[in-house]
Design an enzyme around this catalytic site. Sequence first.
Site, mmCIF file in Angstrom:
data_model
loop_
_atom_site.group_PDB
_atom_site.id
_atom_site.type_symbol
_atom_site.label_atom_id
_atom_site.label_comp_id
_atom_site.label_asym_id
_atom_site.label_seq_id
_atom_site.Cartn_x
_atom_site.Cartn_y
_atom_site.Cartn_z
ATOM 1 N N GLU A 199 0.831 -1.210 0.000
ATOM 2 C CA GLU A 199 0.000 0.000 0.000
ATOM 3 C C GLU A 199 0.864 1.258 0.000
ATOM 4 O OE1 GLU A 199 -2.799 -0.687 3.226
ATOM 5 O OE2 GLU A 199 -4.069 -1.824 1.877
ATOM 6 N N GLU A 224 -5.229 -8.472 -1.293
ATOM 7 C CA GLU A 224 -5.911 -8.327 0.004
ATOM 8 C C GLU A 224 -7.372 -8.045 -0.262
ATOM 9 O OE1 GLU A 224 -4.457 -5.708 3.030
ATOM 10 O OE2 GLU A 224 -2.365 -6.080 2.502
#
Length: 485
Positions: free
Chosen positions: A191, A385
């Site tokens: 991220e 994810e």
Amino acid sequence: MTNTRFPDGFLWGGAIAANQAEGAWNVGGKGLSVADVATFKANVDVKNYAAHNAISRQVVEEAALDPTDGIYPKRRGIDFYHRYPEDIALFAEMGFKALRISIAWSRIFPNGEEQEPNMEGVEFYIGLLQEMRKHNIEPIVTLSHYEMPLALSLKYNGWVARPVVDCFVRFCNVCFDYFKPYVTYWLTFNEVDSICRHPFTTAGILPDCLTPGKEQQEIYQGLHHQLVASAMVTRDCHAKVPGSKVGCMLTKLTTYPHTCHPKDVELTLIKNLDNYFYADVQVFGEYPRLTLARWQREGIEVQMTPEDLEVLKQHTVDYVSFSYYMSMTESASNDVERTPGNTIVGVKNPYLESTDWGWQIDPVGLKISLIELYDRYRKPLMVVENGMGAKDTVVDGEIHDPYRIAYFKAHFEQMREAINMGVECLGYTSWGPIDIVSASTSQMSKRYGFIYVDQDDLGNGTLDRLRKDSFYWYQDVIRTNGESL
Ligand code: BG6
């Protein structure tokens, strides 16, 4: 004709991060990481990210001196460090084709600046990777997932300072040298966009050590260092690991206009572009003009050398991975209800239900995200994810979790539709296939797993692993390659 099965070789599996699973924070020569000072705050609303992520130099220094794991759940994790053979066997029983793990930098370089690696840390990961290979599970390895050595944070204010780039490149090269027999798929920064939302967790940046008035600029400088480091290690990985694939990883914060008012649409466009720009640099090899123009307007000056720009241009990623949990809306009006999402607060969508943590459940948003990302980047995608944090109850040793099955079923159906529309997607790894410590709130009670772990927020419990109903459901999905949906 519409396929009911996923493509042959689709990488079904799960994803965990070292700092949320391994525990063993002071074992095997490991140094302290930024995750080891994250505290569980029992009395704080789980939707209040500012309070959960609040950190200062003083708090960190005091935590570093605390020899216990008491209020620091990530020091405990779920003891994956000692129990991984059992856990990998359970993943294999579910039929996993892939498992995404991360390497704790502070296990290999305890302070980040040593010249030689800590071999006990290296050997731990060799053992783990061999165990995965034994079960025919493809490793997907993240090199930086919220766990940089704390010493680098305290000495340099983390990624704000240039020397951290060299430290990271040294660490990654050790990973390539020792783990190359086992690993094809690599991810550089988890991220990568999250540095702006939680700079300490992502990049070791202590907000109270930033120069007053220059906070944004220094955070973007840290980002630039990460992007350059990412390109450098992409270069090194390609050189050292034959056939390797290196990806970027974005938090896909899909945002819709709250209404069709052009102002809402415009704000939404800006918000989505701001989410994309990190991956844009890693895929296209240069900063978008719109981002550079915004920085100029806002007086943000990021130092970039010609060599930086060259390495960014030359060493772009092979595939694009992302996390997707929820979507949000955006509105020009202040008179709207807000709700939390993944470390962000957005405008509530009246058409969507939310989890107990306020994250809005939007399976169609996953399809939209896949289509948008594929159309923009034309690179293979990987969903690394996705999942639903929920409270589970054990009754007579069983966990019935129809809510989780419903969440995954709806998301898988949308993912399949996107693939049927032509999106190239290599695989899907659900977040936390075994319950682990939450990144944002350090709770154990926010559970994502198909496998239940008997441990509470304070670390009480046997750590026994129990199969939830969803365990058998996911096993069936993988066995039939999606046909059972
Ligand atoms: C992602 C992170 O943003 O979300 C994971 O990469 C994290 O580390 C996951 O665990 C879910 O968030 P949380 O806060 O519910 O654990």
